[in-house]
Design an enzyme around this catalytic site. Structure first.
Site, mmCIF file in Angstrom:
data_model
loop_
_atom_site.group_PDB
_atom_site.id
_atom_site.type_symbol
_atom_site.label_atom_id
_atom_site.label_comp_id
_atom_site.label_asym_id
_atom_site.label_seq_id
_atom_site.Cartn_x
_atom_site.Cartn_y
_atom_site.Cartn_z
ATOM 1 N N ILE A 120 0.849 -1.195 0.000
ATOM 2 C CA ILE A 120 0.000 0.000 0.000
ATOM 3 C C ILE A 120 0.887 1.249 0.000
ATOM 4 O O ILE A 120 0.452 2.325 -0.404
ATOM 5 C CB ILE A 120 -0.964 -0.020 1.209
ATOM 6 C CG1 ILE A 120 -2.123 0.934 1.012
ATOM 7 C CG2 ILE A 120 -0.219 0.242 2.522
ATOM 8 C CD1 ILE A 120 -3.221 0.789 2.068
ATOM 9 N N ALA A 121 2.127 1.098 0.463
ATOM 10 C CA ALA A 121 3.080 2.227 0.506
ATOM 11 C C ALA A 121 3.867 2.289 -0.801
ATOM 12 O O ALA A 121 3.876 1.338 -1.582
ATOM 13 C CB ALA A 121 4.044 2.026 1.685
ATOM 14 N N PHE B 130 3.873 -11.182 2.910
ATOM 15 C CA PHE B 130 4.577 -10.473 3.984
ATOM 16 C C PHE B 130 3.916 -9.127 4.310
ATOM 17 O O PHE B 130 4.399 -8.395 5.177
ATOM 18 C CB PHE B 130 6.058 -10.273 3.616
ATOM 19 C CG PHE B 130 6.940 -11.428 4.029
ATOM 20 C CD1 PHE B 130 6.633 -12.719 3.638
ATOM 21 C CD2 PHE B 130 8.055 -11.234 4.820
ATOM 22 C CE1 PHE B 130 7.418 -13.805 4.030
ATOM 23 C CE2 PHE B 130 8.847 -12.304 5.232
ATOM 24 C CZ PHE B 130 8.531 -13.586 4.835
ATOM 25 N N GLY B 131 2.859 -8.765 3.630
ATOM 26 C CA GLY B 131 2.224 -7.459 3.853
ATOM 27 C C GLY B 131 1.335 -7.454 5.081
ATOM 28 O O GLY B 131 0.839 -8.496 5.513
ATOM 29 N N GLY B 132 1.119 -6.270 5.635
ATOM 30 C CA GLY B 132 0.198 -6.108 6.758
ATOM 31 C C GLY B 132 0.823 -5.301 7.875
ATOM 32 O O GLY B 132 1.976 -4.875 7.789
ATOM 33 N N SER C 113 4.292 -14.994 12.962
ATOM 34 C CA SER C 113 5.183 -14.306 13.905
ATOM 35 C C SER C 113 5.309 -15.090 15.205
ATOM 36 O O SER C 113 4.387 -15.825 15.607
ATOM 37 C CB SER C 113 4.609 -12.922 14.207
ATOM 38 O OG SER C 113 5.307 -12.327 15.287
ATOM 39 N N ASN C 114 6.410 -14.880 15.886
ATOM 40 C CA ASN C 114 6.594 -15.454 17.223
ATOM 41 C C ASN C 114 5.537 -14.933 18.197
ATOM 42 O O ASN C 114 5.326 -15.534 19.250
ATOM 43 C CB ASN C 114 8.009 -15.154 17.736
ATOM 44 C CG ASN C 114 8.214 -13.691 18.083
ATOM 45 O OD1 ASN C 114 7.944 -13.267 19.207
ATOM 46 N ND2 ASN C 114 8.678 -12.894 17.135
ATOM 47 N N TYR D 290 -2.065 -8.099 17.365
ATOM 48 C CA TYR D 290 -1.199 -8.457 16.236
ATOM 49 C C TYR D 290 -0.932 -9.969 16.218
ATOM 50 O O TYR D 290 -1.096 -10.629 15.173
ATOM 51 C CB TYR D 290 0.108 -7.662 16.358
ATOM 52 C CG TYR D 290 1.230 -8.155 15.484
ATOM 53 C CD1 TYR D 290 1.165 -8.027 14.100
ATOM 54 C CD2 TYR D 290 2.362 -8.757 16.044
ATOM 55 C CE1 TYR D 290 2.210 -8.489 13.298
ATOM 56 C CE2 TYR D 290 3.401 -9.208 15.248
ATOM 57 C CZ TYR D 290 3.322 -9.077 13.880
ATOM 58 O OH TYR D 290 4.344 -9.535 13.086
HETATM 59 P P1 NAI Z 1 7.075 -3.818 7.755
HETATM 60 O O1 NAI Z 1 6.076 -3.129 8.609
HETATM 61 O O2 NAI Z 1 8.360 -3.103 7.478
HETATM 62 O O3 NAI Z 1 6.408 -4.217 6.360
HETATM 63 C C1 NAI Z 1 5.037 -4.535 6.228
HETATM 64 C C2 NAI Z 1 4.536 -3.896 4.967
HETATM 65 O O4 NAI Z 1 3.137 -4.177 4.852
HETATM 66 C C3 NAI Z 1 4.693 -2.360 4.947
HETATM 67 O O5 NAI Z 1 5.456 -1.947 3.827
HETATM 68 C C4 NAI Z 1 3.279 -1.841 4.889
HETATM 69 O O6 NAI Z 1 3.119 -0.689 4.077
HETATM 70 C C5 NAI Z 1 2.519 -3.035 4.285
HETATM 71 N N1 NAI Z 1 1.097 -2.944 4.605
HETATM 72 C C6 NAI Z 1 0.537 -2.564 5.793
HETATM 73 N N2 NAI Z 1 -0.790 -2.482 5.649
HETATM 74 C C7 NAI Z 1 -1.080 -2.817 4.366
HETATM 75 C C8 NAI Z 1 -2.279 -2.901 3.610
HETATM 76 N N3 NAI Z 1 -3.470 -2.604 4.138
HETATM 77 N N4 NAI Z 1 -2.194 -3.272 2.318
HETATM 78 C C9 NAI Z 1 -0.993 -3.550 1.756
HETATM 79 N N5 NAI Z 1 0.168 -3.492 2.403
HETATM 80 C C10 NAI Z 1 0.121 -3.121 3.706
HETATM 81 O O7 NAI Z 1 7.369 -5.237 8.427
HETATM 82 P P2 NAI Z 1 8.573 -6.246 8.167
HETATM 83 O O8 NAI Z 1 9.482 -6.209 9.319
HETATM 84 O O9 NAI Z 1 9.101 -6.071 6.804
HETATM 85 O O10 NAI Z 1 7.798 -7.654 8.256
HETATM 86 C C11 NAI Z 1 7.258 -8.272 7.110
HETATM 87 C C12 NAI Z 1 6.256 -9.320 7.554
HETATM 88 O O11 NAI Z 1 6.901 -10.255 8.408
HETATM 89 C C13 NAI Z 1 5.079 -8.750 8.342
HETATM 90 O O12 NAI Z 1 3.919 -9.478 7.998
HETATM 91 C C14 NAI Z 1 5.448 -9.027 9.787
HETATM 92 O O13 NAI Z 1 4.298 -9.157 10.589
HETATM 93 C C15 NAI Z 1 6.230 -10.316 9.652
HETATM 94 N N6 NAI Z 1 7.198 -10.477 10.726
HETATM 95 C C16 NAI Z 1 8.352 -9.733 10.721
HETATM 96 C C17 NAI Z 1 9.288 -9.904 11.729
HETATM 97 C C18 NAI Z 1 10.591 -9.180 11.718
HETATM 98 O O14 NAI Z 1 11.414 -9.465 12.605
HETATM 99 N N7 NAI Z 1 10.882 -8.273 10.778
HETATM 100 C C19 NAI Z 1 9.037 -10.838 12.842
HETATM 101 C C20 NAI Z 1 7.787 -11.548 12.736
HETATM 102 C C21 NAI Z 1 6.923 -11.374 11.708
HETATM 103 C C1 15L Z 2 7.411 -9.164 14.942
HETATM 104 O O1 15L Z 2 6.460 -9.883 14.696
HETATM 105 C C2 15L Z 2 7.532 -7.798 14.392
HETATM 106 O O2 15L Z 2 7.011 -7.727 13.073
HETATM 107 C C3 15L Z 2 8.956 -7.273 14.397
HETATM 108 O O3 15L Z 2 8.914 -5.878 14.168
HETATM 109 C C4 15L Z 2 9.626 -7.575 15.734
HETATM 110 O O4 15L Z 2 8.952 -6.917 16.764
HETATM 111 C C5 15L Z 2 9.604 -9.076 15.961
HETATM 112 O O5 15L Z 2 8.296 -9.583 15.886
HETATM 113 C C6 15L Z 2 10.179 -9.461 17.328
HETATM 114 O O6 15L Z 2 9.472 -10.120 18.087
HETATM 115 O O7 15L Z 2 11.344 -9.140 17.597
#
Ligand code: NAI
Ligand code: 15L
Length: 274
Positions: free
Chosen positions: A43-44, A80-82, A120-121, A145
């Site tokens: 969405i971004a 991975f979105g959300g 996610s954890n 979440y």
């Molecule tokens: P992030 O927040 O950087 O990326 C998520 C993306 O989803 C963003 O670019 C955002 O614009 C998009 N998004 C949000 N709402 C939306 C909508 N309504 N429609 C379309 N897109 C939308 O998060 P990150 O760190 O890149 O994580 C990616 C995925 O992995 C997420 O689903 C997150 O929950 C999951 N995750 C990430 C972890 C981490 O350590 N980075 C840990 C556990 C899970």
């Molecule tokens: C997640 O699910 C989040 O997306 C990330 O931003 C971190 O908070 C990660 O878990 C974490 O538990 O470290």
């Protein structure tokens, strides 16, 4: 599909949602070998397509018709979105709960057979750090979440049982360039190991609905991946190289959730709106 990493055939078109996010930007580069065309959605704002191997398709996951169009013509989905952190329920329901339904319903209607779901954890965040669990442990979500990711895993399970769409739900720990604190010494997942894991999620045979913990080969872990052994995920990195730097930080207080719970501070977020 093949089952070894050395002789995989690229998919024709892979869809990556969340492509503008932290992990999305990393995967945009790293998923290149696995698809002739990578369809990137968020969405971004996203950087323009770098060539014919990329398609940029903005989309709000909460919009069912838009997601239906987004999924047309793809061979597998890396979802991975959300919303990726704790927020009020009203902000999570559209992107994460309706969004995951829209992804699966579009997958069913377009005949997509494989989804990799960024769980996610925080689906199990209320377990304590001195408890060891596997993928069959009762879920203990630590936040709205975490609940939304738990619902996503149930959606994946249902769409496999009912329609044969296979999913690997990755309960990602903490996937960042490096761990930020002591808790993440256990939960850290390097970008190289994440990429290898996604490759296995795409190419392993007969995954049904598999749940795997997304963590590197860290010294002190709480999660047992034996129920996901068929994926062939063999993480190579370890958080040990960051130990001295992390242990130079002050210890959190004894009652700090970051020291007690697997989900860390998420267990203490909210309430909202009072
Ligand atoms: P992030 O927040 O950087 O990326 C998520 C993306 O989803 C963003 O670019 C955002 O614009 C998009 N998004 C949000 N709402 C939306 C909508 N309504 N429609 C379309 N897109 C939308 O998060 P990150 O760190 O890149 O994580 C990616 C995925 O992995 C997420 O689903 C997150 O929950 C999951 N995750 C990430 C972890 C981490 O350590 N980075 C840990 C556990 C899970
Ligand atoms: C997640 O699910 C989040 O997306 C990330 O931003 C971190 O908070 C990660 O878990 C974490 O538990 O470290």
């Amino acid at each position: 599909m093949t089952s070894t990493s050395s002789d995989f055939r690229p998919f024709n078109r892979l869809l990556l949602t969340g492509a503008a996010g932290g992990l999305g930007k990393v995967l945009r580069e790293r998923l290149r070998p696995y698809a002739n065309i990578l369809r990137l959605s968020d969405i971004a704002n996203m950087a323009p397509a770098e060539g014919p191997h990329e398609e940029i398709v903005p989309c709000d996951l909460a919009d069912k018709q838009a997601v239906h169009q987004l999924v047309e013509g793809v061979d597998a989905i890396i979802h991975f979105g959300g919303v990726s952190v704790e927020r009020p329920f009203e902000e999570i329901v559209g992107p994460n709960i309706c969004g995951v339904f829209h992804i699966y319903e579009a997958a069913r209607r377009h005949g997509v057979k494989r989804v990799v779901f960024a769980s996610s954890n925080h689906v199990i965040g209320f377990y304590k750090q001195n408890e060891g669990i596997d993928a069959h442990a009762l879920r203990r979500p630590d936040s709205y979440y975490g609940l939304s990711k738990s619902y996503g895993e149930d959606m994946a399970s249902f769409y496999f049982d009912r329609y044969g769409i296979e999913t690997v739900s990755i309960r990602i720990g903490s996937s960042f360039p490096e761990p930020a604190n002591r808790r993440m010494m256990s939960t850290w997942l390097s970008f190289d190991d994440l990429t290898h894991l996604i490759e296995r999620c795409l190419y392993a045979d007969n995954v049904g609905h598999t749940v795997v913990y997304g963590m590197s080969n860290n010294r002190d872990v709480w999660w047992d991946n034996s129920h996901a052994a068929h994926l062939g995920f063999k993480p190579k990195d370890s958080s040990e190289i960051f130990r001295a730097k992390i242990e130079a930080q002050p210890q959190p207080a004894e009652d700090d959730p970051n020291r007690i719970y697997q989900g860390g501070a998420f267990v203490a977020s909210g309430p909202f709106g009072d």
